[in-house]
Design an enzyme around this catalytic site. Structure first.
Site, PDB file in Angstrom:
ATOM      1  N   ASN A 106       0.796  -1.220   0.000  1.00 24.91           N
ATOM      2  CA  ASN A 106       0.000   0.000   0.000  1.00 24.91           C
ATOM      3  C   ASN A 106       0.832   1.275   0.000  1.00 24.91           C
ATOM      4  O   ASN A 106       1.994   1.288   0.431  1.00 24.91           O
ATOM      5  CB  ASN A 106      -0.898   0.048   1.254  1.00 24.91           C
ATOM      6  CG  ASN A 106      -2.017  -0.959   1.236  1.00 24.91           C
ATOM      7  OD1 ASN A 106      -2.918  -0.878   0.415  1.00 24.91           O
ATOM      8  ND2 ASN A 106      -1.958  -1.923   2.134  1.00 24.91           N
ATOM      9  N   ASP A 118     -13.572  -6.335   6.646  1.00 24.75           N
ATOM     10  CA  ASP A 118     -13.314  -4.922   6.342  1.00 24.75           C
ATOM     11  C   ASP A 118     -12.076  -4.829   5.448  1.00 24.75           C
ATOM     12  O   ASP A 118     -11.121  -4.129   5.766  1.00 24.75           O
ATOM     13  CB  ASP A 118     -13.102  -4.140   7.639  1.00 24.75           C
ATOM     14  CG  ASP A 118     -13.115  -2.627   7.407  1.00 24.75           C
ATOM     15  OD1 ASP A 118     -13.577  -2.202   6.337  1.00 24.75           O
ATOM     16  OD2 ASP A 118     -12.659  -1.894   8.296  1.00 24.75           O
ATOM     17  N   ASP A 139      -3.135 -12.933   5.081  1.00 26.87           N
ATOM     18  CA  ASP A 139      -4.290 -12.667   4.231  1.00 26.87           C
ATOM     19  C   ASP A 139      -5.540 -13.189   4.925  1.00 26.87           C
ATOM     20  O   ASP A 139      -5.520 -14.266   5.545  1.00 26.87           O
ATOM     21  CB  ASP A 139      -4.108 -13.366   2.875  1.00 26.87           C
ATOM     22  CG  ASP A 139      -5.355 -13.296   2.012  1.00 26.87           C
ATOM     23  OD1 ASP A 139      -5.591 -12.252   1.402  1.00 26.87           O
ATOM     24  OD2 ASP A 139      -6.102 -14.297   1.989  1.00 26.87           O
ATOM     25  N   GLY A 140      -6.650 -12.454   4.820  1.00 28.30           N
ATOM     26  CA  GLY A 140      -7.865 -12.810   5.556  1.00 28.30           C
ATOM     27  C   GLY A 140      -8.388 -14.193   5.238  1.00 28.30           C
ATOM     28  O   GLY A 140      -8.676 -14.993   6.135  1.00 28.30           O
ATOM     29  N   GLU A 156      -4.315  -8.654   9.506  1.00 28.03           N
ATOM     30  CA  GLU A 156      -3.918  -7.557   8.613  1.00 28.03           C
ATOM     31  C   GLU A 156      -2.738  -8.022   7.756  1.00 28.03           C
ATOM     32  O   GLU A 156      -1.695  -8.397   8.281  1.00 28.03           O
ATOM     33  CB  GLU A 156      -3.521  -6.320   9.428  1.00 28.03           C
ATOM     34  CG  GLU A 156      -2.954  -5.174   8.613  1.00 28.03           C
ATOM     35  CD  GLU A 156      -3.871  -4.746   7.487  1.00 28.03           C
ATOM     36  OE1 GLU A 156      -3.426  -4.755   6.330  1.00 28.03           O
ATOM     37  OE2 GLU A 156      -5.040  -4.397   7.770  1.00 28.03           O
TER      38      GLU A 156
END
Length: 533
Positions: free
Chosen positions: A248, A374, A356-357, A331
């Site tokens: 990011n 989320d 990773d979720g 996260e």
């Protein structure tokens, strides 16, 4: 030393091919990071980047081959490499201004497919020319290295191998080393410097091109000074933090009331900290209904899982308002967690897993009372976390009366919009699905359960609340709850067109926000627009 002497040194020519291939991939990855804060890092943006770069390389191959046959002068090739190096060095100096200029013009001139058109034009203007020049390297080197047909296959094979090995290194080095360590701008300068050094070495060796070499060095030094910045939001002067991670672009703003994390320079809030420990005024407050819907206040302990923990906004709220809760945050971006500890008061012993979720759910055998999803950011919606298979996995990790809450950050309109797809997909897995639009934003919260008691639990637990601010917030949620009527728009691991669906919403949002100014522009032109603004 004459040209033939250096051309007879095939190792140098193989190194030229190696570094050219490495630089192409480094520029491609740098392009994705330069565009992401403005256009997202979705599959659409990646497709545009890859497509335009392949166009540039193909045209470069054609031109380089024809030119090498007509004028087999290596001075021309290394001159093109020098020009490509200088152009790449200028990208961190002017690239972000070009992107914003193109975006500003297109906002007033196009009504659909803004993301595709803006991304394509930005890539064409910024990246096509230097990569076109680098595309001429391979056919030119073939001309210089092939001595006879007897060993042409071996020679071409060595050139291709050099290019491929360079491309491999150029893929991993920016992603895992230079971009996380020194940022996108310096990454462009590093690889521009490598190409510049390669061409300078040639001109020094052949004692030619003194003027162009000197000009290239001066331009590069200027770019090192002017482009030494990782600031994408160059118009902001009060940022507490701005940086990059593997995943990011990160921006932290702070004022007297709050601290905000954003992963986009233009819009979006991914996490927020209220300094007075009050409610956020955002979708996180609506999500606090989920523990009540899971009958959380009647339980001695409550287990909550957050997929997309960010800096821990929802986790902090759950601990504040539901003291008996144990919260686990997942996260994927470890740097966000580090930023959270520095700027968002995330405790050092907070239970945050860097994963990773969906992958976390695959390896975990725990069940939870509440699972919050989320992980959606602007148009960047992970397809693997929006499918029937994913939501089935979430259901399997919920307790018997557990509740899933999903933050849908783009409130689509019209038949077959992104939220309809998400809601229909979730409804195919869960028996109870309710939604609540978040006031003053484009967010929509979705609550899903298979207990058959979601509303009953919510009503009963509301009566047990002692915090007046939270109680008033839950009344707002209750008045906005709508039972979702399921349709047949389903997303699966095999077919989940989240990027295209999200792009439609982005187009709608842009047109809605700038409709007034666009009307002025159409009637009075640019001067009327400037006067109004």
């Amino acid at each position: 030393m004459n040209r033939q002497t250096i051309l007879s040194n095939k190792i140098y020519l193989y190194l030229t091919e190696f570094f050219a291939g490495m630089s192409v991939m480094a520029v491609e990855l740098g392009a994705s990071r330069l565009l992401a804060p403005y256009f997202s890092s979705s599959q659409i943006v990646w497709t545009i980047i890859i497509g335009t770069i392949m166009i540039a390389m193909a045209l470069g191959n054609i031109y380089g081959g024809r030119y090498a046959d007509k004028n087999p002068n290596p001075d021309k090739l290394y001159g093109r490499i020098l020009i490509a190096a200088v152009w790449i060095a200028f990208i961190p100096v002017i690239g972000k201004y070009v992107i914003l200029f193109i975006s500003a013009v297109l906002i007033f001139t196009v009504s659909s497919n803004f993301l595709i058109i803006a991304g394509f034009l930005a890539c064409m203007v910024i990246f096509v020319f230097p990569l076109f020049l680098l595309g001429t390297v391979t056919p030119s080197l073939v001309k210089y290295t092939v001595d006879s047909l007897n060993d042409s296959g071996k020679t071409v094979g060595m050139l291709n191998a050099s290019n491929t090995i360079g491309s491999i290194i150029g893929t991993f080095l920016p992603t895992f080393v230079t971009i996380p360590a020194v940022g996108t701008s310096i990454t462009f300068l590093i690889f521009a410097g490598i190409l510049l050094f390669l061409s300078i070495l040639y001109f020094i060796y052949t004692k030619t091109g003194v003027k162009k070499t000197a000009a290239g060095i001066v331009c590069f030094l200027f770019c090192c000074v002017a482009g030494y910045s990782d600031s994408f939001a160059f118009w902001e002067s009060n940022l507490a933090y701005e940086g990059e991670s593997v995943y990011n672009y990160l921006q932290v703003k702070e004022d007297e009331e709050q601290v905000i994390l954003s992963t986009n320079v233009l819009f979006g809030v991914q996490s927020i900290l209220k300094k007075d420990d009050s409610l956020t005024g955002m979708y996180y407050d609506y999500a606090l209904a989920a523990p009540l819907m899971a009958d959380g206040l009647k339980k001695d302990s409550m287990k909550i899982l957050i997929l997309g923990n960010g800096t821990g906004t929802f986790a902090s709220q759950c601990r504040r308002y539901f003291g008996q809760s144990h919260v686990t945050g997942v996260e994927i971006d470890e740097k966000i967690t580090k930023v959270a500890k520095e700027y968002f008061k995330l405790p050092e012993d907070a239970d945050v897993v860097t994963y990773d979720g969906r992958a976390y759910l695959n390896v975990s055998d725990e069940t939870y009372d509440v699972i919050m999803v989320d992980a959606y950011q602007d148009i960047t919606i992970p397809f693997q976390m929006s499918s029937v298979e994913f939501f089935t996995l979430v259901k399997e990790h919920l307790a018997e009366d557990g509740v899933m809450v999903v933050n849908m950050n783009m409130r689509g309109k019209g038949e077959g919009n992104i939220n309809q797809y998400l809601c229909d997909t979730i409804s195919s897995v869960f028996g109870e699905v309710y939604t609540a639009d978040v006031s003053g934003s484009t967010n929509r919260e979705l609550y899903a359960s298979n207990s058959g008691k979601l509303l009953n639990h919510f009503s009963q637990n509301q009566k047990l609340l002692s915090n007046q601010e939270l109680s008033a917030m839950m009344e707002t949620v209750s008045s906005n709850l709508i039972k979702y009527q399921a349709g047949n728009y389903l997303m699966t691991d095999d077919k989940a067109p989240v990027e295209l669906l999200g792009m439609r919403v982005i187009d709608g949002l842009i047109q809605g926000e700038i409709g007034y100014y666009k009307e002025i522009f159409e009637k009075e032109g640019i001067f009327g627009l400037l006067e109004e603004m």
